[in-house]
Design a protein around this motif. Structure first.
Motif, PDB file in Angstrom:
ATOM      1  N   ALA A   1      23.659  38.904  87.489  1.00  0.00           N
ATOM      2  CA  ALA A   1      24.630  37.897  87.920  1.00  0.00           C
ATOM      3  C   ALA A   1      24.026  36.963  88.946  1.00  0.00           C
ATOM      4  O   ALA A   1      24.220  35.751  88.886  1.00  0.00           O
ATOM      5  CB  ALA A   1      25.861  38.568  88.493  1.00  0.00           C
ATOM      6  N   MET A   2      23.288  37.529  89.912  1.00  0.00           N
ATOM      7  CA  MET A   2      22.723  36.688  90.955  1.00  0.00           C
ATOM      8  C   MET A   2      21.701  35.725  90.388  1.00  0.00           C
ATOM      9  O   MET A   2      21.681  34.552  90.753  1.00  0.00           O
ATOM     10  CB  MET A   2      22.096  37.542  92.049  1.00  0.00           C
ATOM     11  N   SER A   3      20.886  36.219  89.469  1.00  0.00           N
ATOM     12  CA  SER A   3      19.900  35.285  88.922  1.00  0.00           C
ATOM     13  C   SER A   3      20.583  34.256  88.025  1.00  0.00           C
ATOM     14  O   SER A   3      20.207  33.091  88.012  1.00  0.00           O
ATOM     15  CB  SER A   3      18.771  36.009  88.195  1.00  0.00           C
ATOM     16  N   PHE A   4      21.619  34.690  87.314  1.00  0.00           N
ATOM     17  CA  PHE A   4      22.368  33.733  86.493  1.00  0.00           C
ATOM     18  C   PHE A   4      23.053  32.696  87.387  1.00  0.00           C
ATOM     19  O   PHE A   4      23.035  31.499  87.094  1.00  0.00           O
ATOM     20  CB  PHE A   4      23.386  34.470  85.630  1.00  0.00           C
TER      21      PHE A   4
ATOM     22  N   LYS B   1      23.593  27.296  89.526  1.00  0.00           N
ATOM     23  CA  LYS B   1      23.585  26.404  90.693  1.00  0.00           C
ATOM     24  C   LYS B   1      22.582  25.275  90.473  1.00  0.00           C
ATOM     25  O   LYS B   1      22.883  24.104  90.666  1.00  0.00           O
ATOM     26  CB  LYS B   1      23.188  27.189  91.947  1.00  0.00           C
ATOM     27  N   LEU B   2      21.392  25.681  90.034  1.00  0.00           N
ATOM     28  CA  LEU B   2      20.318  24.730  89.776  1.00  0.00           C
ATOM     29  C   LEU B   2      20.748  23.703  88.722  1.00  0.00           C
ATOM     30  O   LEU B   2      20.647  22.497  88.907  1.00  0.00           O
ATOM     31  CB  LEU B   2      19.089  25.509  89.302  1.00  0.00           C
ATOM     32  N   VAL B   3      21.260  24.235  87.608  1.00  0.00           N
ATOM     33  CA  VAL B   3      21.646  23.374  86.492  1.00  0.00           C
ATOM     34  C   VAL B   3      22.727  22.388  86.921  1.00  0.00           C
ATOM     35  O   VAL B   3      22.712  21.216  86.543  1.00  0.00           O
ATOM     36  CB  VAL B   3      22.125  24.241  85.300  1.00  0.00           C
TER      37      VAL B   3
ATOM     38  N   VAL C   1      29.914  30.923  93.231  1.00  0.00           N
ATOM     39  CA  VAL C   1      29.344  30.302  92.026  1.00  0.00           C
ATOM     40  C   VAL C   1      29.848  31.038  90.784  1.00  0.00           C
ATOM     41  O   VAL C   1      30.260  30.412  89.798  1.00  0.00           O
ATOM     42  CB  VAL C   1      27.801  30.332  92.053  1.00  0.00           C
ATOM     43  N   ILE C   2      29.801  32.359  90.840  1.00  0.00           N
ATOM     44  CA  ILE C   2      30.224  33.153  89.687  1.00  0.00           C
ATOM     45  C   ILE C   2      31.690  32.881  89.345  1.00  0.00           C
ATOM     46  O   ILE C   2      32.053  32.723  88.177  1.00  0.00           O
ATOM     47  CB  ILE C   2      30.014  34.672  89.953  1.00  0.00           C
TER      48      ILE C   2
END
Ligand code: ATP
Ligand code: MG
Ligand code: ZN
Length: 332
Positions: free
Chosen positions: A127-130, A135-137, A209-210
């Motif tokens: 989840a954190m990496s997603f 966030k980046l996208v 974010v999630i």
């Protein structure tokens, strides 16, 4: 206008409904291994690039094959696809390894042990990496993002992360408030110099974010999932299960791609036998998915690789294939 006309208009066998929907932001392409997810994703992205300002194609399959399909090397940063000026591609691993270094940098270079924290909350590592990717996208502001996903199980896990994680993070945060002493003991065990406040704020921002992603993925104006299948027992069966699970997760499905349909040349026994087998499943698909846009794609003689081939193939997504006018690829 007759009823038949209305039905035809509503569910025309193309992806034009997706191209015309201006609000659409996230398109997931998924299905069983080898059915044509990557070929379809690349083709959908090509068609989108004609009508949208900018398109990003992301592979979340650890066995990346965008590079193979477009015949160009991609990385975890968006890279312009050769021959386009508004179509970008990137390949990411939705596992912590690739993103952890940035994560640590962001938290001030301390020894925040991401993996050990990850162990304490199920699903948090992915989840954190997603969340970092999302966030980046989001800061890059592409008009639309297409995800070429890994085979079904993996994708469903990714999509159900938000709800699983929400519970886990909620628990974690309330636990921390109640037992701040215990918490600092835990962070001690994690060999981290980061203050509990720093960790908490990192987790809070991931949670935010999630939650946002979760809300967006459940909004049919913003997000849709396109299952790809082939007319064979296992694939049709898996597609039906996939659609049921997506429905449970409140994720919209409007389109189904049926790939690798055999159109026999005269006198070929093998192809005629395959066609007969496929017809049974094509009939089932027609029955099951009357209120979906079902787009049928032919099995071609050559692999669909390289931009020129993909451009030709992608046209079949917008104007139905006519077997009396066969498609020839440049590499065929
Ligand atoms: N309609 C088609 N006609 C001919 N070849 C095709 C067709 N669709 C896909 N292929 C070829 O089949 C192979 C598998 O397709 P693709 O890589 O798109 O599948 P995938 O579902 O993404 O596979 P994986 O699960 O391994 O990611 C590729 O070599 C591709 O070029
Ligand atoms: Mg693939
Ligand atoms: Zn044949």
């Amino acid at each position: 206008m007759s009823t038949a006309d209305i039905i035809d208009d509503d569910y025309e066998p193309t992806i034009n409904n997706l191209l015309e929907k201006n609000s659409l932001k996230w398109i997931f392409i998924g299905g069983k291994g080898g059915v044509g997810k990557t070929t379809t994703s690349c083709s959908v992205a090509i068609q989108l690039s004609k009508v949208k300002e900018s398109v990003l194609l992301i592979s979340t399959d650890p066995a990346h094959n965008l590079s193979d399909a477009y015949g160009q090397k991609f990385s975890k940063n968006p890279t312009l696809v050769n021959g386009f000026n508004n179509l970008y591609a990137m390949e990411i691993d939705p596992t912590p390894d690739q993103l952890a270094p940035e994560f640590m940098e962001e938290s001030g270079g301390d020894l925040f042990n991401f993996k050990e924290l990850a162990l304490s909350i199920p699903g948090i590592d992915e989840a954190m990496s997603f969340a970092e990717v999302m966030k980046l996208v989001k800061t890059m502001e592409f008009s639309v993002v297409v995800f070429d996903t890994a085979p079904t199980g993996h994708t469903l896990r990714l999509l159900s992360i938000p709800s699983v994680l929400d519970k886990g993070l909620g628990k974690f945060l309330s636990m921390q408030q109640n037992f701040s002493g215990v918490f600092s003991a835990i962070s001690g065990m994690m060999r981290t110099d980061a203050s509990p406040e720093a960790i908490e704020s990192k987790i809070q921002s991931t949670k935010k974010v999630i939650e946002e992603v979760n809300t967006q993925f459940k909004n049919p104006d913003l997000t849709t999932f396109v299952p790809v299948c082939i007319p064979e027992f296992l694939s049709v069966y898996e597609t039906e299960r996939l659609i049921q699970q997506l429905t449970k997760l409140d994720i919209d499905v409007q389109n189904i791609i049926v790939n690798q349909i055999v159109y026999p040349e005269k006198d070929c026994n093998l192809c005629q036998a395959r066609q007969k087998m496929q017809k049974k499943y094509l009939d089932q698909i027609a029955d099951l998915y009357m209120d979906f846009h079902v787009t049928k794609l032919p099995l071609l003689k050559a692999e669909v690789r390289g931009v020129p081939s993909l451009k030709i193939f992608s046209e079949l997504l917008v104007s139905p294939y006519d077997p009396s006018n066969p498609v020839t690829l440049p590499n065929q």
